[in-house]
Design a protein around this motif. Structure first.
Motif, PDB file in Angstrom:
ATOM      1  N   SER A  97       0.809  -1.222   0.000  1.00  0.00           N
ATOM      2  CA  SER A  97       0.000   0.000   0.000  1.00  0.00           C
ATOM      3  C   SER A  97       0.844   1.275   0.000  1.00  0.00           C
ATOM      4  O   SER A  97       0.318   2.364  -0.250  1.00  0.00           O
ATOM      5  CB  SER A  97      -0.901   0.041   1.242  1.00  0.00           C
ATOM      6  OG  SER A  97      -1.648  -1.136   1.378  1.00  0.00           O
ATOM      7  N   GLN A 100       0.876   4.342  -2.679  1.00  0.00           N
ATOM      8  CA  GLN A 100      -0.197   5.322  -2.805  1.00  0.00           C
ATOM      9  C   GLN A 100       0.010   6.538  -1.905  1.00  0.00           C
ATOM     10  O   GLN A 100      -0.597   7.575  -2.128  1.00  0.00           O
ATOM     11  CB  GLN A 100      -1.553   4.667  -2.526  1.00  0.00           C
ATOM     12  CG  GLN A 100      -2.020   3.808  -3.700  1.00  0.00           C
ATOM     13  CD  GLN A 100      -3.265   3.014  -3.379  1.00  0.00           C
ATOM     14  OE1 GLN A 100      -3.257   2.191  -2.474  1.00  0.00           O
ATOM     15  NE2 GLN A 100      -4.334   3.240  -4.114  1.00  0.00           N
ATOM     16  N   SER A 210     -11.332   3.525   8.049  1.00  0.00           N
ATOM     17  CA  SER A 210     -11.158   2.652   6.894  1.00  0.00           C
ATOM     18  C   SER A 210     -10.303   3.325   5.828  1.00  0.00           C
ATOM     19  O   SER A 210     -10.491   4.501   5.502  1.00  0.00           O
ATOM     20  CB  SER A 210     -12.515   2.271   6.295  1.00  0.00           C
ATOM     21  OG  SER A 210     -12.332   1.396   5.200  1.00  0.00           O
ATOM     22  N   LEU A 211      -9.376   2.549   5.279  1.00  0.00           N
ATOM     23  CA  LEU A 211      -8.516   3.031   4.203  1.00  0.00           C
ATOM     24  C   LEU A 211      -8.587   2.119   2.990  1.00  0.00           C
ATOM     25  O   LEU A 211      -7.679   2.127   2.149  1.00  0.00           O
ATOM     26  CB  LEU A 211      -7.060   3.123   4.691  1.00  0.00           C
ATOM     27  CG  LEU A 211      -6.769   4.112   5.815  1.00  0.00           C
ATOM     28  CD1 LEU A 211      -5.298   4.047   6.204  1.00  0.00           C
ATOM     29  CD2 LEU A 211      -7.167   5.528   5.430  1.00  0.00           C
ATOM     30  N   ASP A 212      -9.657   1.343   2.870  1.00  0.00           N
ATOM     31  CA  ASP A 212      -9.669   0.350   1.799  1.00  0.00           C
ATOM     32  C   ASP A 212     -11.101   0.020   1.414  1.00  0.00           C
ATOM     33  O   ASP A 212     -12.046   0.377   2.119  1.00  0.00           O
ATOM     34  CB  ASP A 212      -8.945  -0.912   2.272  1.00  0.00           C
ATOM     35  CG  ASP A 212      -8.326  -1.716   1.145  1.00  0.00           C
ATOM     36  OD1 ASP A 212      -8.546  -1.359  -0.028  1.00  0.00           O
ATOM     37  OD2 ASP A 212      -7.625  -2.697   1.441  1.00  0.00           O
ATOM     38  N   ASN A 394      -9.357  -5.749   3.699  1.00  0.00           N
ATOM     39  CA  ASN A 394      -9.779  -4.358   3.901  1.00  0.00           C
ATOM     40  C   ASN A 394      -9.052  -3.706   5.076  1.00  0.00           C
ATOM     41  O   ASN A 394      -9.443  -3.857   6.235  1.00  0.00           O
ATOM     42  CB  ASN A 394     -11.291  -4.276   4.146  1.00  0.00           C
ATOM     43  CG  ASN A 394     -11.862  -2.948   3.703  1.00  0.00           C
ATOM     44  OD1 ASN A 394     -12.036  -2.736   2.513  1.00  0.00           O
ATOM     45  ND2 ASN A 394     -12.133  -2.045   4.621  1.00  0.00           N
ATOM     46  N   TYR A 422      -8.907  10.988   0.052  1.00  0.00           N
ATOM     47  CA  TYR A 422      -9.000   9.546  -0.195  1.00  0.00           C
ATOM     48  C   TYR A 422      -9.244   9.239  -1.672  1.00  0.00           C
ATOM     49  O   TYR A 422      -8.649   8.308  -2.231  1.00  0.00           O
ATOM     50  CB  TYR A 422     -10.097   8.898   0.657  1.00  0.00           C
ATOM     51  CG  TYR A 422     -10.042   7.395   0.542  1.00  0.00           C
ATOM     52  CD1 TYR A 422      -9.134   6.661   1.293  1.00  0.00           C
ATOM     53  CD2 TYR A 422     -10.838   6.709  -0.373  1.00  0.00           C
ATOM     54  CE1 TYR A 422      -9.030   5.284   1.156  1.00  0.00           C
ATOM     55  CE2 TYR A 422     -10.747   5.330  -0.514  1.00  0.00           C
ATOM     56  CZ  TYR A 422      -9.841   4.631   0.247  1.00  0.00           C
ATOM     57  OH  TYR A 422      -9.726   3.261   0.099  1.00  0.00           O
ATOM     58  N   THR A 426      -6.852   6.845  -3.733  1.00  0.00           N
ATOM     59  CA  THR A 426      -7.264   5.542  -4.261  1.00  0.00           C
ATOM     60  C   THR A 426      -7.173   5.492  -5.781  1.00  0.00           C
ATOM     61  O   THR A 426      -7.039   4.413  -6.360  1.00  0.00           O
ATOM     62  CB  THR A 426      -8.684   5.182  -3.781  1.00  0.00           C
ATOM     63  OG1 THR A 426      -8.901   3.783  -3.947  1.00  0.00           O
ATOM     64  CG2 THR A 426      -9.757   5.940  -4.533  1.00  0.00           C
ATOM     65  N   PHE A 433      -5.160   0.124  -2.081  1.00  0.00           N
ATOM     66  CA  PHE A 433      -6.304   0.741  -1.423  1.00  0.00           C
ATOM     67  C   PHE A 433      -7.368   1.012  -2.478  1.00  0.00           C
ATOM     68  O   PHE A 433      -7.128   1.751  -3.438  1.00  0.00           O
ATOM     69  CB  PHE A 433      -5.910   2.062  -0.761  1.00  0.00           C
ATOM     70  CG  PHE A 433      -5.096   1.912   0.495  1.00  0.00           C
ATOM     71  CD1 PHE A 433      -5.253   0.810   1.323  1.00  0.00           C
ATOM     72  CD2 PHE A 433      -4.187   2.881   0.867  1.00  0.00           C
ATOM     73  CE1 PHE A 433      -4.516   0.679   2.491  1.00  0.00           C
ATOM     74  CE2 PHE A 433      -3.441   2.762   2.034  1.00  0.00           C
ATOM     75  CZ  PHE A 433      -3.603   1.659   2.844  1.00  0.00           C
TER      76      PHE A 433
END
Length: 538
Positions: A97, A100, A210-212, A394, A422, A426, A433
Motif C-alpha cells: 500500500s 499510494q 477505513s482506508l480500503d 480491507n 482519499y 485511491t 487501497f
C-alpha cells in the motif's frame, strides 16, 4: 492464516512472474492515466486552504476550512503553533500500500506524504510491514509495549480483537470534536451510518478509520457473453437466453456451459482455497434469507448447522465441477493470472481486477477491452431477489495507545480518510487501497483508473455487502469454518458433518471469548448488514 493470505497479495504486486499477465501497480500510472494541462505549481482554487496542486483537476481534491480535511489540518497547525504537536508520526503500513502515499500521482502532483508534511510541518514516517504480518506485528508492539508505531494498519475485522487488548485508542471523543462526516449523504460511506458502523466501529465505538474497499465483486468476459454462436448454443441447450446470471441456479448453469478445460477455459474461478474460499461460501449462505441469512441469532446461537448451512456447503462443493482441477490450492495470484490469460468466463475478486487486467499498458493481458462487471448472484425469496457479496481483508488504521500524541494521529487519519484526499489516493495505481466512498464512484480519476463500467457496479455491490465476522475471536471463528469447508471440499467430511463440527467449535470459541461480550458485538454487527432487495429477474 492471515499471513498466507496477505503474502499472496504481496507476491502478486511485487512480481509479475507470479501471475505473468499482471502488471505491478507502480508501473501502470504513466501509461493509462494521462493527465491534462498542468496548473501552476502552487495554485489553490478560491476559498481553498489546502490540497494538491500541479495537475489539471487538482481543485477537486482541495479543501476549505469547513471540511473534514480542512478542520484536521487547521487543528494540527494549532498544535504546531502551541508546541504540542508530535515531532513525527510513525505509520506502520502494508508493503503493497505504501506507493499510494509516497508516489506522486498524477504527473505534476505531490505525493500524499509530501503534501501532509508541507501543510503541517510534521514528518510522516511510513514503515513497511510485510503483507500478511500486520496483525502479528501490531500484537507484538502491543504486548511488549514496544511503541514502534503511532498508527497501526490492520484488517478491519481485527478491530474487536485489538480493542479488547486496550492496545488501540477509542476515537469517539476525537470524532465528536473534529467531525469527519463519514456518513455525509453525498461524499460519505455507502450505506451511511451503517457503512460507518461496519468499517470503523466495534461495539458502537470508533476504533478505526477505513482506508480500503475490499468488497468482493463479480466480473465476466464480455466477448463470451456477447458472442452469437455462444448465445445460440446456450439457448439450444437450456431453452432460455444467455444472460448474466441473477440467481445461483442460473450462475451454476452458465458456469457449467462455459466450462471447457480441454480448451483452457473454466466456467468460474471464484476462490476455493484455504484462507480465501470461504468468502464465496458466505455469499451463498447469507443469501438464503430475506433480507439475510445470519450467522448467529439474537441470542448468540450459531445458525450454520442448519438446512441453509448444509445447502450452501453442498453447492460450494458441487461448484468445483466448473473450476480448475487445482481450485483448492489457487490463491489470488493464480486467479488473476488465469483471468488475464482468458482462462475463465466469470470470477469474483477484489474490485481492482479491471484496474490491472483491463488495461492497455498490461501487454500480458488477453482480456483488455473484454471485461464486464455484474452484481452477485442471489436467490428468489418471497418475491424478492436477495443478492449478497462480502467484505474481506480491507485495511483499517487505528491509533496506538502507546502514542504520545493520539489526537494528532487521529487528525492525520481524518485527513487521509476523508473524501477529497482519499479519492485522490485511491485513484493512484501505486497500491491496492480501493474505492468505497460515495464520492469515489463519481470521481474522474478513480473512474479512469478503475473504469466507469466497473465503478457503477462496485457501488451497487457495496450496498449489498455483508460483513465477515468482525468481533472478538474473529480469527478463530473463521479458521474453524475454513478448516471444515476444506474438509468438505476434499470429501473427508460430508456437508452435514462440516457444519455440525463448525457449530461445535464456534460454541467453544464463544465461551472462551465471553458470551455476553460476544452477544453485544453480534447485535452491533447486525446493524451493518444490508437490507437491499431486488425485483426477481433483474
Amino acid at each position: 492464516m492471515a499471513e498466507h493470505i496477505r503474502m499472496s497479495r504481496r507476491r502478486l504486486l511485487a512480481s509479475a512472474g507470479q501471475a505473468a499477465a499482471v502488471v505491478a501497480a507502480g508501473g501502470i500510472a504513466p501509461h493509462f492515466i494521462r493527465p491534462g494541462r498542468a496548473l501552476a505549481a502552487d495554485a489553490l482554487a478560491p476559498g481553498m486552504i489546502g490540497g494538491p496542486t500541479g495537475f489539471e483537476g487538482a481543485e477537486r481534491y482541495q479543501y476549505g476550512p469547513d471540511t473534514p480535511e480542512g478542520r484536521a489540518i487547521e487543528a494540527v497547525k494549532e498544535m504546531k503553533g502551541a508546541g504540542s504537536a508530535p515531532a513525527r508520526i510513525v505509520l506502520g503500513l502494508s508493503d503493497g500500500s505504501i506507493g499510494q502515499l509516497t508516489q506522486p500521482f498524477p504527473e505534476g502532483a505531490p505525493s500524499i506524504k509530501e503534501l501532509w508534511e508541507r501543510e503541517t510541518g510534521i514528518p510522516l514516517e511510513v514503515v513497511g510491514v510485510p503483507n500478511g504480518q500486520e496483525f502479528t506485528k501490531t500484537m507484538q508492539d502491543i504486548s511488549t509495549n514496544g511503541g514502534a508505531f503511532d498508527i497501526y494498519a490492520v484488517e478491519w475485522n481485527r478491530l474487536g480483537d485489538l480493542a479488547e487488548t486496550g492496545g488501540i485508542v477509542n476515537l469517539d471523543d476525537f470524532v465528536e470534536k473534529h467531525g469527519p462526516e463519514w456518513d455525509d449523504p453525498e461524499r460519505g460511506y455507502v450505506n451511511g451510518k451503517k457503512g460507518v458502523s461496519l468499517l470503523n466501529q466495534y461495539r458502537g465505538s470508533t476504533y478505526g478509520v477505513s482506508l480500503d474497499g475490499d468488497f468482493q465483486t463479480w466480473v465476466y468476459r464480455t466477448d463470451l457473453f456477447e458472442d452469437d454462436t455462444e448465445k445460440k448454443a446456450f439457448a439450444d441447450r437450456h431453452g432460455r437466453e444467455l444472460t448474466l446470471p441473477t440467481t445461483w441456479q442460473e450462475f451454476d448453469e452458465v458456469a457449467a456451459f462455459f466450462h471447457r478445460p480441454d480448451q483452457g477455459l473454466f466456467g468460474s474461478t471464484d476462490l476455493r482455497n484455504q484462507g480465501w474460499g470461504y468468502t464465496n461460501w458466505y455469499q451463498r449462505f447469507v443469501s438464503m434469507g430475506a433480507p439475510n441469512q445470519y450467522l448467529f441469532d439474537d441470542a448468540g446461537a450459531a445458525l450454520i448447522n442448519s438446512e441453509a448451512g448444509m445447502k450452501a456447503t453442498e453447492e460450494y462443493v458441487a461448484s468445483l465441477t466448473h473450476h480448475s482441477p487445482d481450485a483448492i490450492s489457487w490463491g489470488w495470484p493464480e486467479q488473476y493470472g488465469n483471468f488475464a490469460s482468458g482462462g475463465a468466463a466469470m470470477t469474483c475478486a477484489f474490485s481492482n481486477l479491471p484496474k490491472f487486467l483491463d488495461n492497455p499498458s498490461n501487454q500480458g493481458s488477453e482480456v483488455t477491452g473484454k471485461v464486464g462487471s455484474m452484481l452477485p448472484p442471489g436467490r428468489a425469496i418471497d418475491g424478492n431477489l436477495v443478492r449478497r457479496s462480502v467484505l474481506w481483508l480491507n485495511l483499517s488504521a487505528s491509533v496506538s495507545s502507546q502514542s504520545a500524541h493520539p489526537e494528532a494521529c487521529y487528525l492525520f487519519l481524518q485527513w487521509l480518510g476523508s473524501s477529497r484526499i482519499y479519492a485522490w489516493m485511491t485513484a493512484n495505481p501505486g497500491g491496492y487501497f480501493d474505492p468505497f466512498r460515495l464520492s469515489d464512484f463519481s470521481d474522474p480519476l478513480v473512474r479512469q483508473t478503475y473504469h466507469a463500467y466497473h465503478m457503477d457496479v462496485v457501488r451497487q455491490t457495496v450496498q449489498r455487502t455483508v460483513p465477515t465476522i468482525n468481533y472478538p475471536g474473529a480469527t478463530a471463528f473463521h479458521n474453524a469454518l475454513d478448516e471444515n469447508l476444506m474438509a468438505a471440499l476434499t470429501k473427508s467430511k460430508t456437508p452435514e458433518q462440516a457444519m455440525a463440527d463448525t457449530e461445535r467449535q464456534w460454541q467453544r470459541i464463544a465461551r472462551r471469548v465471553g458470551e455476553e461480550k460476544l452477544l453485544e458485538a453480534i447485535k452491533t454487527n447486525k446493524e451493518a448488514w444490508p437490507t437491499v432487495l431486488d425485483p426477481v429477474g433483474t
